[in-house]
Every structure is written in C-alpha cells, then in structure tokens.
Design an enzyme around this catalytic site. Structure first.
Site, PDB file in Angstrom:
ATOM      1  N   SER A   8       0.847  -1.191   0.000  1.00 10.62           N
ATOM      2  CA  SER A   8       0.000   0.000   0.000  1.00 10.62           C
ATOM      3  C   SER A   8       0.886   1.246   0.000  1.00 10.62           C
ATOM      4  O   SER A   8       1.614   1.513   0.963  1.00 10.62           O
ATOM      5  CB  SER A   8      -0.901   0.007   1.237  1.00 10.62           C
ATOM      6  OG  SER A   8      -1.439   1.305   1.388  1.00 10.62           O
ATOM      7  N   HIS A  33      -0.940  -1.108  -4.458  1.00 15.23           N
ATOM      8  CA  HIS A  33      -2.243  -0.761  -3.884  1.00 15.23           C
ATOM      9  C   HIS A  33      -2.274   0.748  -3.641  1.00 15.23           C
ATOM     10  O   HIS A  33      -1.442   1.304  -2.922  1.00 15.23           O
ATOM     11  CB  HIS A  33      -2.426  -1.532  -2.580  1.00 15.23           C
ATOM     12  CG  HIS A  33      -3.770  -1.387  -1.941  1.00 15.23           C
ATOM     13  ND1 HIS A  33      -4.864  -2.129  -2.319  1.00 15.23           N
ATOM     14  CD2 HIS A  33      -4.182  -0.597  -0.929  1.00 15.23           C
ATOM     15  CE1 HIS A  33      -5.899  -1.804  -1.556  1.00 15.23           C
ATOM     16  NE2 HIS A  33      -5.525  -0.857  -0.710  1.00 15.23           N
ATOM     17  N   ASP A  35      -4.476   3.837  -2.328  1.00 13.81           N
ATOM     18  CA  ASP A  35      -5.626   4.164  -1.479  1.00 13.81           C
ATOM     19  C   ASP A  35      -6.141   5.566  -1.795  1.00 13.81           C
ATOM     20  O   ASP A  35      -5.502   6.560  -1.447  1.00 13.81           O
ATOM     21  CB  ASP A  35      -5.222   4.071  -0.007  1.00 13.81           C
ATOM     22  CG  ASP A  35      -5.043   2.629   0.433  1.00 13.81           C
ATOM     23  OD1 ASP A  35      -6.026   1.874   0.384  1.00 13.81           O
ATOM     24  OD2 ASP A  35      -3.916   2.267   0.817  1.00 13.81           O
ATOM     25  N   MET A  37      -8.754   8.388  -1.053  1.00 12.99           N
ATOM     26  CA  MET A  37      -9.665   8.810   0.019  1.00 12.99           C
ATOM     27  C   MET A  37     -10.167  10.216  -0.285  1.00 12.99           C
ATOM     28  O   MET A  37      -9.388  11.068  -0.733  1.00 12.99           O
ATOM     29  CB  MET A  37      -8.933   8.820   1.356  1.00 12.99           C
ATOM     30  CG  MET A  37      -8.313   7.477   1.710  1.00 12.99           C
ATOM     31  SD  MET A  37      -7.628   7.505   3.376  1.00 12.99           S
ATOM     32  CE  MET A  37      -6.773   5.928   3.396  1.00 12.99           C
ATOM     33  N   HIS A  66      -7.938   1.352  -4.616  1.00 12.35           N
ATOM     34  CA  HIS A  66      -8.941   1.129  -3.568  1.00 12.35           C
ATOM     35  C   HIS A  66      -9.650   2.462  -3.342  1.00 12.35           C
ATOM     36  O   HIS A  66      -9.091   3.375  -2.739  1.00 12.35           O
ATOM     37  CB  HIS A  66      -8.210   0.627  -2.311  1.00 12.35           C
ATOM     38  CG  HIS A  66      -9.085   0.425  -1.123  1.00 12.35           C
ATOM     39  ND1 HIS A  66      -8.573   0.238   0.143  1.00 12.35           N
ATOM     40  CD2 HIS A  66     -10.436   0.355  -1.000  1.00 12.35           C
ATOM     41  CE1 HIS A  66      -9.573   0.081   1.005  1.00 12.35           C
ATOM     42  NE2 HIS A  66     -10.718   0.165   0.336  1.00 12.35           N
ATOM     43  N   MET A  68     -11.892   4.709  -1.640  1.00 14.14           N
ATOM     44  CA  MET A  68     -12.655   4.988  -0.414  1.00 14.14           C
ATOM     45  C   MET A  68     -13.309   6.338  -0.609  1.00 14.14           C
ATOM     46  O   MET A  68     -12.948   7.352   0.018  1.00 14.14           O
ATOM     47  CB  MET A  68     -11.694   4.974   0.786  1.00 14.14           C
ATOM     48  CG  MET A  68     -11.281   3.558   1.165  1.00 14.14           C
ATOM     49  SD  MET A  68      -9.825   3.503   2.224  1.00 14.14           S
ATOM     50  CE  MET A  68      -8.563   3.560   0.969  1.00 14.14           C
ATOM     51  N   MET A 137     -12.135  -5.753   4.319  1.00 18.35           N
ATOM     52  CA  MET A 137     -11.352  -4.844   5.159  1.00 18.35           C
ATOM     53  C   MET A 137     -11.170  -5.466   6.552  1.00 18.35           C
ATOM     54  O   MET A 137     -12.140  -5.896   7.184  1.00 18.35           O
ATOM     55  CB  MET A 137     -12.056  -3.492   5.313  1.00 18.35           C
ATOM     56  CG  MET A 137     -12.074  -2.624   4.057  1.00 18.35           C
ATOM     57  SD  MET A 137     -10.445  -2.260   3.365  1.00 18.35           S
ATOM     58  CE  MET A 137      -9.670  -1.345   4.722  1.00 18.35           C
ATOM     59  N   GLY A 145      -1.580   1.552   9.602  1.00 18.96           N
ATOM     60  CA  GLY A 145      -1.028   1.308  10.929  1.00 18.96           C
ATOM     61  C   GLY A 145      -2.037   0.987  12.008  1.00 18.96           C
ATOM     62  O   GLY A 145      -1.729   1.125  13.194  1.00 18.96           O
ATOM     63  N   ASP A 175      -7.126  -6.301   3.636  1.00 20.37           N
ATOM     64  CA  ASP A 175      -6.427  -5.011   3.769  1.00 20.37           C
ATOM     65  C   ASP A 175      -6.600  -4.466   5.182  1.00 20.37           C
ATOM     66  O   ASP A 175      -7.727  -4.214   5.619  1.00 20.37           O
ATOM     67  CB  ASP A 175      -7.035  -4.045   2.732  1.00 20.37           C
ATOM     68  CG  ASP A 175      -6.386  -2.665   2.702  1.00 20.37           C
ATOM     69  OD1 ASP A 175      -5.369  -2.446   3.384  1.00 20.37           O
ATOM     70  OD2 ASP A 175      -6.927  -1.806   1.958  1.00 20.37           O
ATOM     71  N   GLY A 197       0.827  -2.084   4.232  1.00 20.95           N
ATOM     72  CA  GLY A 197       1.396  -0.753   4.118  1.00 20.95           C
ATOM     73  C   GLY A 197       2.531  -0.554   5.104  1.00 20.95           C
ATOM     74  O   GLY A 197       3.707  -0.606   4.741  1.00 20.95           O
ATOM     75  N   SER A 198       2.190  -0.360   6.380  1.00 18.96           N
ATOM     76  CA  SER A 198       3.231  -0.065   7.363  1.00 18.96           C
ATOM     77  C   SER A 198       4.226  -1.217   7.500  1.00 18.96           C
ATOM     78  O   SER A 198       5.421  -0.977   7.691  1.00 18.96           O
ATOM     79  CB  SER A 198       2.613   0.305   8.710  1.00 18.96           C
ATOM     80  OG  SER A 198       1.589  -0.577   9.061  1.00 18.96           O
TER      81      SER A 198
HETATM   82  C1  DX5 Z   1      -6.623   1.704   5.109  1.00 27.66           C
HETATM   83  C2  DX5 Z   1      -6.071   1.388   3.753  1.00 27.66           C
HETATM   84  C3  DX5 Z   1      -4.976   0.407   3.767  1.00 27.66           C
HETATM   85  C4  DX5 Z   1      -3.773   0.817   4.583  1.00 27.66           C
HETATM   86  C5  DX5 Z   1      -3.128  -0.425   5.081  1.00 27.66           C
HETATM   87  O1  DX5 Z   1      -7.750   2.483   4.952  1.00 27.66           O
HETATM   88  O2  DX5 Z   1      -7.080   0.861   2.915  1.00 27.66           O
HETATM   89  O3  DX5 Z   1      -4.608   0.010   2.445  1.00 27.66           O
HETATM   90  O4  DX5 Z   1      -2.849   1.577   3.854  1.00 27.66           O
HETATM   91  O5  DX5 Z   1      -2.101  -0.082   5.954  1.00 27.66           O
HETATM   92  P1  DX5 Z   1      -1.570  -1.107   7.052  1.00 27.66           P
HETATM   93  O6  DX5 Z   1      -1.042  -2.307   6.294  1.00 27.66           O
HETATM   94  O7  DX5 Z   1      -0.502  -0.342   7.729  1.00 27.66           O
HETATM   95  O8  DX5 Z   1      -2.726  -1.461   7.915  1.00 27.66           O
HETATM   96 ZN    ZN Z   2      -6.474  -0.018   0.974  1.00 30.79          ZN
END
Ligand code: DX5
Ligand code: ZN
Length: 217
Positions: A8, A33, A35, A37, A66, A68, A137, A145, A175, A197-198
């Site tokens: 991510s 990936h 994100d 938003m 993705h 959102m 999700m 994180g 995710d 991601g993290s």
């Molecule tokens: C959260 C995102 C994820 C996020 C995942 O809303 O959709 O893709 O970046 O990050 P980690 O792996 O750190 O939970």
């Molecule tokens: Zn995501």
C-alpha cells in the site's frame, strides 16, 4: 493460487516514490495498492487521478486502486483514464454496486467490491458473479497502521467459500493491520491478495521487508 502481495503506497515516502516503487517491484510485489480517500467516505484525503496517472508512468505493475470515496460511479472514468488497472469501490458508498461493476469492466479494468468490518459477506451473494475481486477490510478504512480486527478471519473464510462456489476466478483481497505476525493466517483463511502498508514501508527498507514477508508464505 499463489499469494500476491500488494504494497500500500499510503505508507510509502512520496518524496522518493520512484525508488519506493522500484524496490517493491524488484522484491516481488504483484500489485501496487493505491488508497484513494475523499475526505467524506473516510475523513482522510489522499490523491486523485493526477497522481494515479503519474504513478502509472513510474510503475510496471498493475495499479490496484482502492476507492474509499462516496459515489464512486462519478469517478471511475477519470481513474481508468489515468491508468487504474483494477478499481475496487466500497459497497457502503453506492446504491448501484451491481451496475457499477459492469461499468468498470466495460472500461477495460478489473472490478472489485470492498466491505467494511461491519458489512456482512452475505451482502455479496448477488454481486459475486460480476466481481473480479472482493476486498475484505480488516480495519476500518481511513489510515495505515491500525490493529487487525480478528473477526475478519471468519469473514475471509465465508468469502472464500462464496467465491469457490460461485466464481472461482475472483480474487480475495484483505487489507489492514497485516504483517509478519498474521500474514500466514489471512492466507490460510482464504485470501490470495494481501495488502500491507506499514509492515512494508515503515522500516525504511521496503524491498527487504517484502522479501521477508514473502519468505513466510
Ligand atoms: C486503510 C487502507 C490500507 C492501509 C493499510 O484504509 O485501505 O490500504 O494503507 O495499511 P496497514 O497495512 O498499515 O494497515
Ligand atoms: Zn487499501
């Protein structure tokens, strides 16, 4: 099915995004990936089609977008034109999910539908035939994180059973809150695409982190 890892980019350093992408691509990522938003469906704001287009020019791998965002039906053409290969919208964000899946496919992209932690897998029963990907999700969408919500394991098993019964070529993505401690468990529960991601970007060596995660699988 071999497990695919989708780093991510939300956790990547955008001041050095070209290097971050090259390092996860050479370490065996399957998708990037992205994100998106909108500050409405989720409080946070990230990026729109301009940045997706810039990422498209930097990246070799498919962009797994993705979305959102509220009313994703208003934005899919723009993200597709920018280079999104796979577009996953939230079931909670539109009243027209079934038609939207068809519209995304008609644009030549793969179509995915995502469900938040409170949304039952059963609501996918009448959509699954039209999906290329289902995203379960395992945190509330909005930021990186966060802690993995354990109930997601059961939802992955339910989604895997639905997919195997009705549309075996559909991918099952998970995710949120995934890392070394639970990546094997989400795969055992049925996921074949794992977003992280993290766990990949926070240590400053995304290629190394991704290789270690892949070695666990
Ligand atoms: C959260 C995102 C994820 C996020 C995942 O809303 O959709 O893709 O970046 O990050 P980690 O792996 O750190 O939970
Ligand atoms: Zn995501």
């Amino acid at each position: 099915m071999t497990t695919k890892i989708a780093p991510s980019l939300l956790s990547a350093d955008f001041a050095r995004i070209g290097e971050e992408i090259a390092s996860v691509e050479s370490a065996g990522a399957a998708y990037l990936h992205v994100d998106v938003m909108d500050g409405r469906f989720v409080p946070n704001l990230t990026w729109g089609p301009k940045i997706v287009g810039d990422l498209r020019r930097l990246a070799q791998l498919p962009l797994d977008c993705h979305l959102m965002i509220e009313e994703p039906e208003r934005q899919i053409e723009a993200f597709r034109a920018a280079g999104a290969d796979l577009m996953t919208f939230h079931l909670e964000a539109t009243a027209h999910a079934q038609g939207l899946l068809g519209r995304i496919r008609a644009l030549g992209a793969k179509a995915g539908v995502a469900i938040c932690p409170q949304t039952p897998v059963a609501l996918l029963e009448d959509l699954i035939d039209d999906c290329d990907l289902v995203l379960v999700m395992s945190v509330n969408p909005g930021r990186a994180g966060q802690r993995f919500i354990p109930r997601a394991m059961e939802k992955l098993r339910q989604a895997r059973a639905l997919i195997d019964r009705r549309n075996p070529s559909c991918e099952l993505e998970v995710d949120g809150g995934i890392g070394e401690s639970n990546v094997r468990d989400v795969v055992a529960a049925g996921a074949n695409v794992v977003v992280m991601g993290s766990a990949i970007f926070d240590g400053g060596d995304p290629g190394g982190a991704l290789r270690r995660l892949r070695a666990l699988l």
